[in-house]
Design a protein around this motif. Structure first.
Motif, short mmCIF file in Angstrom:
data_model
loop_
_atom_site.label_atom_id
_atom_site.label_comp_id
_atom_site.label_asym_id
_atom_site.label_seq_id
_atom_site.Cartn_x
_atom_site.Cartn_y
_atom_site.Cartn_z
N GLU A 1 -54.83 36.99 -56.67
CA GLU A 1 -55.79 38.10 -56.61
C GLU A 1 -55.75 38.77 -55.25
O GLU A 1 -55.80 40.00 -55.16
CB GLU A 1 -57.20 37.62 -56.92
CG GLU A 1 -58.20 38.76 -56.98
CD GLU A 1 -59.59 38.35 -57.40
OE1 GLU A 1 -60.45 39.25 -57.47
OE2 GLU A 1 -59.84 37.16 -57.68
N PHE B 1 -59.54 38.18 -63.33
CA PHE B 1 -59.78 37.00 -62.51
C PHE B 1 -61.27 36.66 -62.58
O PHE B 1 -62.11 37.53 -62.31
CB PHE B 1 -59.39 37.26 -61.05
CG PHE B 1 -57.93 37.55 -60.86
CD1 PHE B 1 -57.04 36.52 -60.58
CD2 PHE B 1 -57.44 38.84 -60.97
CE1 PHE B 1 -55.69 36.78 -60.42
CE2 PHE B 1 -56.09 39.11 -60.81
CZ PHE B 1 -55.22 38.08 -60.53
N THR C 1 -61.39 33.30 -54.06
CA THR C 1 -60.37 34.26 -54.48
C THR C 1 -59.00 33.59 -54.39
O THR C 1 -58.65 33.01 -53.37
CB THR C 1 -60.40 35.51 -53.59
OG1 THR C 1 -61.73 36.04 -53.58
CG2 THR C 1 -59.45 36.58 -54.09
N SER C 2 -58.21 33.70 -55.46
CA SER C 2 -56.89 33.07 -55.50
C SER C 2 -55.87 33.87 -54.70
O SER C 2 -56.08 35.04 -54.38
CB SER C 2 -56.42 32.93 -56.95
OG SER C 2 -56.13 34.21 -57.48
N ALA D 1 -57.37 34.58 -65.14
CA ALA D 1 -56.98 33.54 -64.19
C ALA D 1 -58.22 32.97 -63.52
O ALA D 1 -59.18 33.69 -63.25
CB ALA D 1 -56.04 34.13 -63.14
#
Length: 164
Positions: free
Chosen positions: A125, A106, A121-122, A44
């Motif tokens: 995550e 990630f 950072t998503s 991702a």
């Protein structure tokens, strides 16, 4: 007559000098070439999923704050913001750095030799990080084996890449 010739030559020299300076400044402001790597797993980037295979990372802004990430065939791509990381002068190899949680990967950092970019950072995550932190830090979460399993499921994975 001599004055007009001298004035014309002066203007010509000024224009040539200005064109040369503009070309040099423009060339210095260009973004570096892409970083390519072969990623053997799905991963991702931000809120986008990317397939395994060849990927290409490009700086899309002169400041390097915007990165474009795409598969070699351009079937999957995304654009996102990045922050500069402190330089590592001894690091000379381009690389892609991933955070692994179980079987989920990630993309976290992109290095072009000694210069690195950290990706934001998503939400996904961060949710996984919180889940793992809860398991690890909970006093009454069950047997010690559960906490140990959560600790062992996180890893940093580096893929060597090529800078162009």
């Amino acid at each position: 007559m001599k004055r007009e010739i001298l004035r014309g030559l002066s203007m010509l020299m000024l224009l040539v000098t200005l064109a040369f300076v503009t070309a040099v400044v423009s060339a210095n402001g260009q973004t570096p070439g892409p970083i390519t790597g072969n990623v053997p797993f799905e991963f991702a980037v931000g809120d986008h999923d990317m397939p395994a295979g060849q990927i290409e990372v490009r700086e899309l802004s002169a400041a390097g704050r915007v990165l474009g990430i795409a598969t070699r065939d351009r079937r999957a791509s995304t654009v996102l913001l990045a922050m500069d990381l402190p330089a590592k002068p001894k690091n000379t190899q381009a690389k892609l750095v991933f955070h692994r949680y179980g079987q989920r990967y990630f993309l976290a950092e992109v290095w072009n030799g000694s210069e690195g970019k950290q990706l934001k950072t998503s939400k996904r995550e961060r949710a996984i990080e919180r889940e793992y932190a809860t398991i690890i830090q909970a006093d009454e979460c069950g047997p010690q084996a559960t906490r140990e399993l959560a600790r062992n499921r996180y890893a940093t994975v580096e893929i060597l890449a090529e800078a162009h």
